[in-house]
Design a protein around this motif. Structure first.
Motif, PDB file in Angstrom:
ATOM      1  N   GLU A  60       0.745  -1.320  -0.037  1.00 54.16           N
ATOM      2  CA  GLU A  60      -0.146   0.167   0.179  1.00 54.16           C
ATOM      3  C   GLU A  60       0.885   1.333  -0.101  1.00 54.16           C
ATOM      4  N   PHE A  61       1.987   1.365   0.872  1.00 59.86           N
ATOM      5  CA  PHE A  61       2.842   2.505   0.911  1.00 59.86           C
ATOM      6  C   PHE A  61       3.280   3.040  -0.510  1.00 59.86           C
ATOM      7  N   PHE A  62       4.016   1.662  -1.076  1.00 61.24           N
ATOM      8  CA  PHE A  62       4.670   1.871  -2.377  1.00 61.24           C
ATOM      9  C   PHE A  62       3.720   2.208  -3.661  1.00 61.24           C
ATOM     10  N   LEU A  63       2.368   1.459  -3.523  1.00 61.75           N
ATOM     11  CA  LEU A  63       1.628   1.605  -4.456  1.00 61.75           C
ATOM     12  C   LEU A  63       0.787   3.139  -4.595  1.00 61.75           C
ATOM     13  N   TYR A  64       0.545   3.679  -3.268  1.00 64.16           N
ATOM     14  CA  TYR A  64       0.076   4.954  -3.340  1.00 64.16           C
ATOM     15  C   TYR A  64       0.996   5.740  -3.348  1.00 64.16           C
ATOM     16  N   GLY A  65       2.400   5.652  -2.933  1.00 64.85           N
ATOM     17  CA  GLY A  65       3.503   6.665  -3.025  1.00 64.85           C
ATOM     18  C   GLY A  65       3.896   6.805  -4.569  1.00 64.85           C
ATOM     19  N   SER A  66       3.678   5.775  -5.244  1.00 61.99           N
ATOM     20  CA  SER A  66       3.944   6.038  -6.748  1.00 61.99           C
ATOM     21  C   SER A  66       3.013   6.233  -7.785  1.00 61.99           C
ATOM     22  N   MET A  67       1.907   5.787  -7.327  1.00 62.07           N
ATOM     23  CA  MET A  67       0.605   5.994  -8.469  1.00 62.07           C
ATOM     24  C   MET A  67      -0.605   6.773  -7.655  1.00 62.07           C
ATOM     25  N   GLY A  68      -0.738   6.672  -6.474  1.00 62.55           N
ATOM     26  CA  GLY A  68      -1.660   7.588  -5.751  1.00 62.55           C
ATOM     27  C   GLY A  68      -3.137   6.777  -5.706  1.00 62.55           C
ATOM     28  N   GLN A  69      -2.551   5.411  -5.983  1.00 62.05           N
ATOM     29  CA  GLN A  69      -4.011   4.351  -5.688  1.00 62.05           C
ATOM     30  C   GLN A  69      -3.231   3.194  -4.950  1.00 62.05           C
ATOM     31  N   GLY A  70      -4.253   2.329  -4.457  1.00 63.22           N
ATOM     32  CA  GLY A  70      -3.512   1.096  -3.831  1.00 63.22           C
ATOM     33  C   GLY A  70      -4.200  -0.107  -4.401  1.00 63.22           C
ATOM     34  N   LEU A  71      -4.082  -1.169  -3.339  1.00 61.55           N
ATOM     35  CA  LEU A  71      -4.800  -2.571  -3.706  1.00 61.55           C
ATOM     36  C   LEU A  71      -6.037  -2.453  -4.195  1.00 61.55           C
ATOM     37  N   ASP A  72      -6.843  -1.721  -3.623  1.00 67.20           N
ATOM     38  CA  ASP A  72      -8.393  -1.553  -4.165  1.00 67.20           C
ATOM     39  C   ASP A  72      -8.678  -1.299  -5.363  1.00 67.20           C
ATOM     40  N   LYS A  73      -7.420  -0.479  -6.112  1.00 63.47           N
ATOM     41  CA  LYS A  73      -7.610  -0.310  -7.587  1.00 63.47           C
ATOM     42  C   LYS A  73      -6.835  -1.240  -8.538  1.00 63.47           C
ATOM     43  N   PHE A  74      -5.670  -1.771  -7.843  1.00 63.37           N
ATOM     44  CA  PHE A  74      -4.876  -2.634  -8.762  1.00 63.37           C
ATOM     45  C   PHE A  74      -4.926  -4.213  -8.371  1.00 63.37           C
ATOM     46  N   ALA A  75      -5.353  -4.379  -7.201  1.00 65.64           N
ATOM     47  CA  ALA A  75      -5.361  -5.987  -7.069  1.00 65.64           C
ATOM     48  C   ALA A  75      -6.407  -6.192  -5.995  1.00 65.64           C
ATOM     49  N   PRO A  76      -7.867  -5.814  -6.033  1.00 64.88           N
ATOM     50  CA  PRO A  76      -8.738  -5.431  -5.084  1.00 64.88           C
ATOM     51  C   PRO A  76      -9.079  -7.180  -4.552  1.00 64.88           C
ATOM     52  N   ASN A  77      -8.798  -8.261  -5.178  1.00 62.76           N
ATOM     53  CA  ASN A  77      -8.900  -9.490  -4.600  1.00 62.76           C
ATOM     54  C   ASN A  77      -8.065  -9.761  -3.804  1.00 62.76           C
ATOM     55  N   LEU A  78      -6.871  -9.132  -3.556  1.00 62.94           N
ATOM     56  CA  LEU A  78      -5.871  -9.396  -2.500  1.00 62.94           C
ATOM     57  C   LEU A  78      -6.314  -8.779  -1.209  1.00 62.94           C
ATOM     58  N   THR A  79      -7.228  -8.001  -1.263  1.00 59.63           N
ATOM     59  CA  THR A  79      -7.524  -7.186   0.166  1.00 59.63           C
ATOM     60  C   THR A  79      -8.542  -8.048   0.899  1.00 59.63           C
ATOM     61  N   ARG A  80      -9.278  -8.876   0.217  1.00 58.57           N
ATOM     62  CA  ARG A  80     -10.404  -9.532   0.856  1.00 58.57           C
ATOM     63  C   ARG A  80     -11.194  -8.942   1.635  1.00 58.57           C
ATOM     64  N   GLY A  81     -11.332  -7.508   1.143  1.00 60.84           N
ATOM     65  CA  GLY A  81     -12.549  -6.678   1.872  1.00 60.84           C
ATOM     66  C   GLY A  81     -11.749  -6.063   3.239  1.00 60.84           C
ATOM     67  N   GLY A  82     -10.557  -6.031   3.350  1.00 56.48           N
ATOM     68  CA  GLY A  82     -10.132  -5.572   4.473  1.00 56.48           C
ATOM     69  C   GLY A  82     -10.363  -3.881   4.346  1.00 56.48           C
ATOM     70  N   PRO A  83     -10.215  -3.079   5.363  1.00 61.40           N
ATOM     71  CA  PRO A  83     -10.226  -1.895   5.315  1.00 61.40           C
ATOM     72  C   PRO A  83      -9.130  -0.844   4.527  1.00 61.40           C
ATOM     73  N   LYS A  84      -9.829   0.123   4.043  1.00 59.30           N
ATOM     74  CA  LYS A  84      -8.649   0.842   3.184  1.00 59.30           C
ATOM     75  C   LYS A  84      -7.831   1.553   4.055  1.00 59.30           C
ATOM     76  N   PRO A  85      -6.463   1.638   3.818  1.00 54.21           N
ATOM     77  CA  PRO A  85      -5.647   2.510   4.565  1.00 54.21           C
ATOM     78  C   PRO A  85      -5.854   3.957   4.753  1.00 54.21           C
ATOM     79  N   LEU A  86      -5.535   4.130   5.994  1.00 53.54           N
ATOM     80  CA  LEU A  86      -5.799   5.640   6.250  1.00 53.54           C
ATOM     81  C   LEU A  86      -4.373   6.615   5.812  1.00 53.54           C
ATOM     82  N   GLY A  87      -4.733   7.692   5.354  1.00 55.14           N
ATOM     83  CA  GLY A  87      -3.936   8.739   5.088  1.00 55.14           C
ATOM     84  C   GLY A  87      -2.843   8.282   3.995  1.00 55.14           C
ATOM     85  N   ALA A  88      -2.973   7.438   3.195  1.00 51.97           N
ATOM     86  CA  ALA A  88      -1.949   7.079   1.944  1.00 51.97           C
ATOM     87  C   ALA A  88      -2.362   8.082   0.992  1.00 51.97           C
ATOM     88  N   ARG A  89      -1.296   8.357   0.323  1.00 50.68           N
ATOM     89  CA  ARG A  89      -1.302   9.445  -0.945  1.00 50.68           C
ATOM     90  C   ARG A  89      -0.225   9.365  -1.755  1.00 50.68           C
TER      91      ARG A  89
END
Length: 313
Positions: A60-89
């Motif tokens: 999440e830190f590297f996805l957001y840091g480089s592209m501004g979005q995280g697993l929910d955008k790029f690999a939502p199946n890997l989150t298994r519905g876990g909560p979205k990270p706080l404050g990542a950008r």
């Protein structure tokens, strides 16, 4: 055509003979099939699932840091519905650093897949990647509030210093877990994960080492001192002695006691340090206590090992 057919037949026969003569240890296909058929003991499962906590954090830190979005955008199946990270950008990175971090990001996605292809795992835990979370870590490292509060997303150098906080902790966990594993599949997976995590840490340290004596604006504190303070904090939180070293150390602590430059951290024999899951929890919670969540994991980490300590809160 007859000559070609004869040649092909002879080649097939020779290949078949060689295949029977070569030890099965040289056949990755056979090894993989054997691993799939071999049960992984529960102790291995626990040790393989625990690092998911760190891999989620890094992804999440590297996805957001480089592209501004995280697993929910790029690999939502890997989150298994876990909560979205706080404050990542998205971070304010130069093109070169952004490219490197983007590579790290996709590598972490691969790590999550690799672990989840081996063990069941668990949903993404709640992660706090906010400026406030990193600022709190830096304040603790220096023993005083930095002014202005440290912002990991402000520049490439800020982001690399923040990145120094994360992958190294995970790789010490892999070093610690490896000798405790029983199944061949478990050992192979951890060895592979450790190889890339170590590479990421080396790249981060290498990039920072180039600026070791540069003072980070607006604090007037060198990059080397930031790394030294962060490492000292992790040693303090881990409560098991020195298992962390900054970019510049006293000569006696350098490789073979011969040099103060410390682009790679290691013990007196330049061997990677090992941490237990409990030590890692003390560090990433920022509490120095594996039973007291906080830091990057407001609700605590997941998996049998982490939960066994949360039950004792």
């Amino acid at each position: 055509m007859a000559e070609l057919s004869t040649s092909t037949t002879i080649a097939t026969i020779i290949a078949s003979i060689i295949l029977h003569l070569v030890p099965t240890s040289y056949s990755s296909r056979l090894i993989v099939d054997e691993w799939r058929d071999s049960p992984i003991p529960q102790s291995d499962i626990d040790l393989l699932e625990f690092p998911l906590n760190l891999e989620y954090l890094e992804a999440e830190f590297f996805l957001y840091g480089s592209m501004g979005q995280g697993l929910d955008k790029f690999a939502p199946n890997l989150t298994r519905g876990g909560p979205k990270p706080l404050g990542a950008r998205k971070a304010n990175l130069d093109p070169y650093t952004r490219d490197v971090i983007k590579q790290f990001a996709w590598q972490e996605v691969g790590h999550l897949r690799a672990i989840k292809n081996t063990v069941q795992g668990f949903p993404r835990p709640l992660l706090d990647l906010s400026t406030k979370s990193f600022a709190k870590t830096m304040d603790a490292a220096f023993g005083r509030p930095l002014s202005p509060p440290f912002d990991p997303y402000a520049s490439s150098l800020h982001y690399l210093i923040a990145s120094y906080v994360i992958p190294y902790v995970g790789l010490t966990g892999y070093v610690g877990a490896n000798p405790k594993l029983q199944a061949a599949a478990s050992k192979r997976l951890v060895a592979g994960l450790l190889a890339v995590e170590s590479g990421q840490d080396a790249v981060i340290r290498g990039l920072l080492y180039e600026y070791a004596l540069i003072k980070l604006h607006p604090y007037g504190i060198t990059v080397a001192e930031f790394t030294n303070r962060i490492s000292d904090l992790r040693n303090k939180l881990g409560r098991e002695g020195i298992k962390d070293e900054g970019l510049i150390v006293p000569k006696k602590m350098g490789a073979e006691g011969q040099i103060g430059g410390n682009v790679l951290a290691g013990d007196e024999y330049s061997i990677g340090y090992a941490r237990t899951p409990e030590e890692i929890l003390r560090v990433v919670y920022g509490s120095g206590n594996e039973s007291t969540p906080g830091g990057f994991y407001p609700n605590g980490a997941d998996g049998r090992i982490a939960k066994s300590h949360l039950q004792h809160c």
